[in-house]
Design a protein around this motif. Structure first.
Motif, mmCIF file in Angstrom:
data_model
loop_
_atom_site.group_PDB
_atom_site.id
_atom_site.type_symbol
_atom_site.label_atom_id
_atom_site.label_comp_id
_atom_site.label_asym_id
_atom_site.label_seq_id
_atom_site.Cartn_x
_atom_site.Cartn_y
_atom_site.Cartn_z
ATOM 1 N N UNK A 18 45.343 50.619 33.786
ATOM 2 C CA UNK A 18 45.033 50.439 35.196
ATOM 3 C C UNK A 18 44.563 49.003 35.376
ATOM 4 N N UNK A 19 44.880 48.419 36.522
ATOM 5 C CA UNK A 19 44.360 47.093 36.818
ATOM 6 C C UNK A 19 43.583 47.145 38.123
ATOM 7 N N UNK A 20 42.354 46.689 38.073
ATOM 8 C CA UNK A 20 41.542 46.593 39.277
ATOM 9 C C UNK A 20 41.423 45.127 39.681
ATOM 10 N N UNK A 21 41.314 44.919 40.981
ATOM 11 C CA UNK A 21 41.241 43.568 41.523
ATOM 12 C C UNK A 21 39.977 43.393 42.337
ATOM 13 N N UNK A 22 39.581 42.135 42.500
ATOM 14 C CA UNK A 22 38.414 41.812 43.308
ATOM 15 C C UNK A 22 38.755 40.578 44.136
ATOM 16 N N UNK A 23 38.835 40.757 45.437
ATOM 17 C CA UNK A 23 39.146 39.652 46.336
ATOM 18 C C UNK A 23 37.861 39.094 46.924
ATOM 19 N N UNK A 24 37.715 37.780 46.819
ATOM 20 C CA UNK A 24 36.519 37.116 47.328
ATOM 21 C C UNK A 24 36.848 36.329 48.590
ATOM 22 N N UNK A 25 35.907 36.333 49.516
ATOM 23 C CA UNK A 25 36.089 35.554 50.735
ATOM 24 C C UNK A 25 34.734 35.072 51.227
ATOM 25 N N UNK A 26 34.772 34.080 52.101
ATOM 26 C CA UNK A 26 33.535 33.581 52.673
ATOM 27 C C UNK A 26 33.083 32.284 52.049
ATOM 28 N N UNK A 71 40.633 38.294 34.083
ATOM 29 C CA UNK A 71 41.326 37.071 34.463
ATOM 30 C C UNK A 71 41.026 36.775 35.926
ATOM 31 N N UNK A 72 41.402 35.604 36.365
ATOM 32 C CA UNK A 72 41.196 35.241 37.762
ATOM 33 C C UNK A 72 42.272 34.265 38.203
ATOM 34 N N UNK A 73 42.543 34.275 39.489
ATOM 35 C CA UNK A 73 43.482 33.353 40.112
ATOM 36 C C UNK A 73 42.709 32.668 41.244
ATOM 37 N N UNK A 74 42.227 31.482 40.987
ATOM 38 C CA UNK A 74 41.389 30.799 41.978
ATOM 39 C C UNK A 74 42.159 30.426 43.241
ATOM 40 N N UNK A 75 43.453 30.237 43.107
ATOM 41 C CA UNK A 75 44.259 29.930 44.295
ATOM 42 C C UNK A 75 44.275 31.104 45.266
ATOM 43 N N UNK A 76 44.113 32.302 44.709
ATOM 44 C CA UNK A 76 44.108 33.512 45.535
ATOM 45 C C UNK A 76 42.701 34.069 45.728
ATOM 46 N N UNK A 77 41.707 33.402 45.158
ATOM 47 C CA UNK A 77 40.320 33.884 45.226
ATOM 48 C C UNK A 77 40.223 35.332 44.762
ATOM 49 N N UNK A 78 40.911 35.636 43.686
ATOM 50 C CA UNK A 78 40.970 37.010 43.208
ATOM 51 C C UNK A 78 40.712 37.066 41.704
ATOM 52 N N UNK A 79 39.971 38.082 41.303
ATOM 53 C CA UNK A 79 39.697 38.330 39.893
ATOM 54 C C UNK A 79 40.297 39.686 39.527
ATOM 55 N N UNK A 80 40.682 39.830 38.271
ATOM 56 C CA UNK A 80 41.337 41.059 37.830
ATOM 57 C C UNK A 80 40.656 41.596 36.571
ATOM 58 N N UNK A 81 40.843 42.888 36.373
ATOM 59 C CA UNK A 81 40.442 43.507 35.115
ATOM 60 C C UNK A 81 41.582 44.439 34.708
ATOM 61 N N UNK A 82 42.317 44.025 33.696
ATOM 62 C CA UNK A 82 43.387 44.855 33.145
ATOM 63 C C UNK A 82 42.770 45.771 32.104
ATOM 64 N N UNK A 83 42.940 47.060 32.298
ATOM 65 C CA UNK A 83 42.331 48.038 31.411
ATOM 66 C C UNK A 83 43.428 48.831 30.719
#
Length: 124
Positions: A18-26, A71-83
């Motif tokens: 499963x992969x969970x994501x975290x989107x950051x904003x602000x 992992x993270x993709x700073x261009x998308x302001x998103x972090x991931x956790x591949x499990x």
């Protein structure tokens, strides 16, 4: 103020992925380390993984090392956790958090902002 929104949780069988994501904003969401924590029913929240702003440094809890990848993709302001190779004991609410420092951290008090969490359930 920074907002963090997790997604991607769900139900999976033991041994699955499963992969969970975290989107950051602000304002203030740039330049800091981030991390994943989890809380199982009846237990305290615990550290899972952390990553620095430039992704150059990662750390993992012993219980997930070798099975989870942060992992993270700073261009998308998103972090991931591949499990991968999930186990029933991985069942928990998974929270993402933004640290006060550039590097990720294992200690909750070093985190400023938290998401609402996403449920991950692993069936046996």
């Amino acid at each position: 103020q920074v907002q963090l929104v997790e997604s991607g949780g769900g139900l999976v069988q033991a041994g699955g992925s499963l992969r969970v994501s975290c989107a950051a904003s602000g304002r203030g969401s740039i330049g800091y380390g981030m991390g994943w924590f989890r809380q199982a029913p009846g237990k305290q929240r615990e550290f899972v993984a952390a990553i620095s702003w430039d992704s150059g440094t990662t750390s993992y809890a012993a219980s997930v090392k070798g099975r989870f990848t942060i992992s993270r993709d700073n261009a998308k302001n998103t972090m991931y956790l591949q499990m991968d190779s999930l186990r029933p004991e991985d069942t928990a609410i998974y929270y993402c958090a933004q640290a006060k420092v550039v590097d990720g951290a294992r200690i909750e008090r070093l985190y400023t902002y938290w998401g609402q969490g996403t449920q991950v359930t692993v069936s046996s």
